[in-house]
Design a protein around this motif. Structure first.
Motif, short mmCIF file in Angstrom:
data_model
loop_
_atom_site.label_atom_id
_atom_site.label_comp_id
_atom_site.label_asym_id
_atom_site.label_seq_id
_atom_site.Cartn_x
_atom_site.Cartn_y
_atom_site.Cartn_z
N ALA A 164 0.87 -1.18 0.00
CA ALA A 164 0.00 0.00 0.00
C ALA A 164 0.90 1.22 0.00
CB ALA A 164 -0.92 0.01 1.22
N GLY A 165 0.69 2.12 -0.95
CA GLY A 165 1.54 3.31 -1.03
C GLY A 165 1.20 4.11 -2.26
N PRO A 166 1.84 5.26 -2.42
CA PRO A 166 1.56 6.08 -3.61
C PRO A 166 2.32 5.53 -4.82
CG PRO A 166 3.13 7.18 -2.14
CD PRO A 166 2.75 5.90 -1.46
N GLY A 167 1.68 5.56 -5.97
CA GLY A 167 2.35 5.23 -7.23
C GLY A 167 3.01 3.87 -7.26
N LEU A 168 2.35 2.84 -6.82
CA LEU A 168 2.97 1.51 -6.73
C LEU A 168 3.30 0.96 -8.11
CD1 LEU A 168 0.81 -0.37 -4.04
CD2 LEU A 168 3.07 0.69 -3.73
N ALA A 169 4.49 0.38 -8.23
CA ALA A 169 4.83 -0.39 -9.44
C ALA A 169 4.31 -1.80 -9.25
CB ALA A 169 6.34 -0.39 -9.62
N VAL A 170 3.59 -2.29 -10.25
CA VAL A 170 3.02 -3.64 -10.15
C VAL A 170 3.38 -4.40 -11.43
CG1 VAL A 170 1.11 -2.86 -8.69
CG2 VAL A 170 0.81 -2.94 -11.17
N PRO A 171 3.33 -5.72 -11.39
CA PRO A 171 3.66 -6.49 -12.60
C PRO A 171 2.78 -6.10 -13.78
CG PRO A 171 3.55 -7.93 -10.68
CD PRO A 171 3.05 -6.59 -10.23
N ALA A 172 3.37 -6.12 -14.94
CA ALA A 172 2.61 -5.77 -16.16
C ALA A 172 1.38 -6.66 -16.28
CB ALA A 172 3.51 -5.95 -17.38
#
Ligand SMILES: [Zn+2]
Length: 453
Positions: free
Chosen positions: A53-61
């Protein structure tokens, strides 16, 4: 070629997959003291669990996204005591010239079959999901024989909720007879097949010495072996201790018998004396407060502030919609807060965040589920709601905790996720066939009424 098998009933259809999903851009009330609020935060879910949980998280494509812009994202709401089996009887105890809640509930309860338990519990679950309640404590005190408890558990499993099912007596069970401990032991033995991978857990709904129904007085020779049996199985136990006329001294009785403990939840406790409050705190016993039913049946005012000041774990609850009409945890929070402030003659005796904690992280803790749910914390299961602010009763996004407690209604709940599964989205139930659930409930009630008459 063999004919196609009949389609399963829609209410039993498979639940959606447990993610992955990323919720983007909402005002996230994590209710986790380490993280606090994320005014424009993301929540990443995978395999039913909160990953981050956080701002602007990078997640798997390729991770599906849910745009929560303008929404309040919060942990799913936690109910801690709800007689889901009697929702069929919603609002049936209202007639002042009628027999009142207990006689209505017990009279109709005697006419229930297992299918009625299923139909009622499914209707309760539909309301829970729709209202943003992701965890329920199903307090089933109408286990009348083989198949009854199983029907309740099957309904909880099919609805996708996180739940404790607490196995109780039959409505109207004689006070001098022990509950069906063999049935409880069998369900416990077979629980792995019921638990849905841990989403469901088992407990005992115990009469104790008697304390919710004025007609019930249970001798120690009956109630002691019951709780000892539950404890031998390692099951949590829940018991009512209700209004001043029915439960005076009950908590003292339990304390004197050495039966309080952290595995015990006491429901209501409106009539607890100072010594009894101290005994609950010393034993680590939890309390479930159901302000709407306590007010409507005349148990008196909830003692929320006193329990919290004593350090007692407190959760909020629906109790029974026979009495309360609905299962609106937003209004339960609001009335809980209002009564605390009214009794203290203080506008700020309790904060909105404190009561929101009772309906989320503290409620989960009071059920022994604090490691699993109740806050948006990486590693916990993904039980999350998104509340839209576009409705006429909201319209602006100011203090999000204040809005949830005072302004929000179940109709504002846009998205409900339990164990990573999206059970409501865009304001619509995704895994519940509401027309079928409603039709089953109506048919079940007609049968119960016909057999009660
Ligand atoms: Zn109750």
């Amino acid at each position: 070629m063999a004919p196609a098998p009949p389609a399963p009933p829609a209410s039993a259809r498979a639940l959606p997959p447990p993610g992955p999903l990323v919720i983007r851009g909402g005002h996230v009330l994590t209710m986790d003291p380490q993280t606090g609020d994320l005014p424009a935060g993301d929540v990443h879910i995978a395999n039913g669990q909160i990953v981050a949980a956080g701002p602007g998280l990078a997640v798997p494509a390729g991770t599906p996204e849910l745009d929560a812009t303008g929404m309040i994202v919060a942990p799913g709401l936690v109910d801690t005591h709800w007689h889901m089996w009697n929702t069929l009887l919603r609002s049936m105890s209202a007639d002042p010239s009628g027999p009142g809640y207990f006689k209505v509930m017990i009279g109709a309860g005697r006419a229930y079959g297992p299918d009625d338990i299923y139909a009622s519990t499914r209707l309760s679950c539909a309301e829970a999901v729709s209202s943003g309640i992701t965890t329920v404590h199903d307090w089933c005190h109408n286990v009348r024989g083989p198949g009854y408890a199983e029907a309740g558990v099957r309904a909880l499993a099919g609805a996708g909720l996180r739940a404790r099912f607490s196995y109780g007596v039959a409505a109207g069970h004689p006070s001098d007879q022990t509950m069906d401990l063999g049935g409880l032991e069998r369900l416990h033995r077979d629980w792995d097949a019921c638990s849905e991978g841990g989403r469901l857990s088992l407990g005992m709904a115990w009469r104790g010495p008697g304390g919710s129904n004025p007609a019930v007085r249970v001798p120690a020779s009956v109630y002691r072996p019951e709780i000892e049996a539950a404890r031998a199985l390692g099951l949590p136990v829940t018991v009512h201790a209700s209004g001043p006329l029915t439960a005076q001294g009950q908590i003292a009785t339990l304390a004197g018998a050495g039966l309080l403990g952290p595995d015990l939840q006491v429901v209501h406790a409106n009539c607890a004396t100072g010594d009894e409050v101290a005994a609950l705190a010393a034993a680590g016993t939890q309390v479930s407060i159901s302000p709407h039913s306590e007010l409507l049946i005349g148990y008196g005012l909830p003692r929320t502030a006193e329990f919290l000041a004593a350090g007692i774990g407190v959760g909020l609850s629906v109790d029974s919609t026979v009495l309360t009409g609905n299962a609106d945890m937003f209004s339960i929070m609001k009335v809980t807060l209002g009564i605390v402030n009214a009794l203290a003659h203080d506008e700020f005796a309790m904060t909105h965040r404190q009561v929101l904690a009772l309906a989320t992280v503290e409620g989960a803790r009071s059920l022994g589920m604090g490691e699993v749910t109740g806050s948006i914390t990486p590693g916990k299961r993904a039980d999350i709601i998104c509340v839209a602010t576009g409705g006429p009763n909201l319209g602006v996004l100011t203090d999000p905790a204040h809005l949830l407690v005072t302004a929000a209604q179940p109709a504002n709940v846009d998205t409900v996720i339990v164990d990573g599964r999206v059970l409501k989205r865009g304001g619509a139930l995704t895994a519940t066939d509401l027309p079928q659930v409603r039709e089953n409930a109506r048919r079940a009630l007609a049968g119960v009424r016909a057999r009660t008459a």
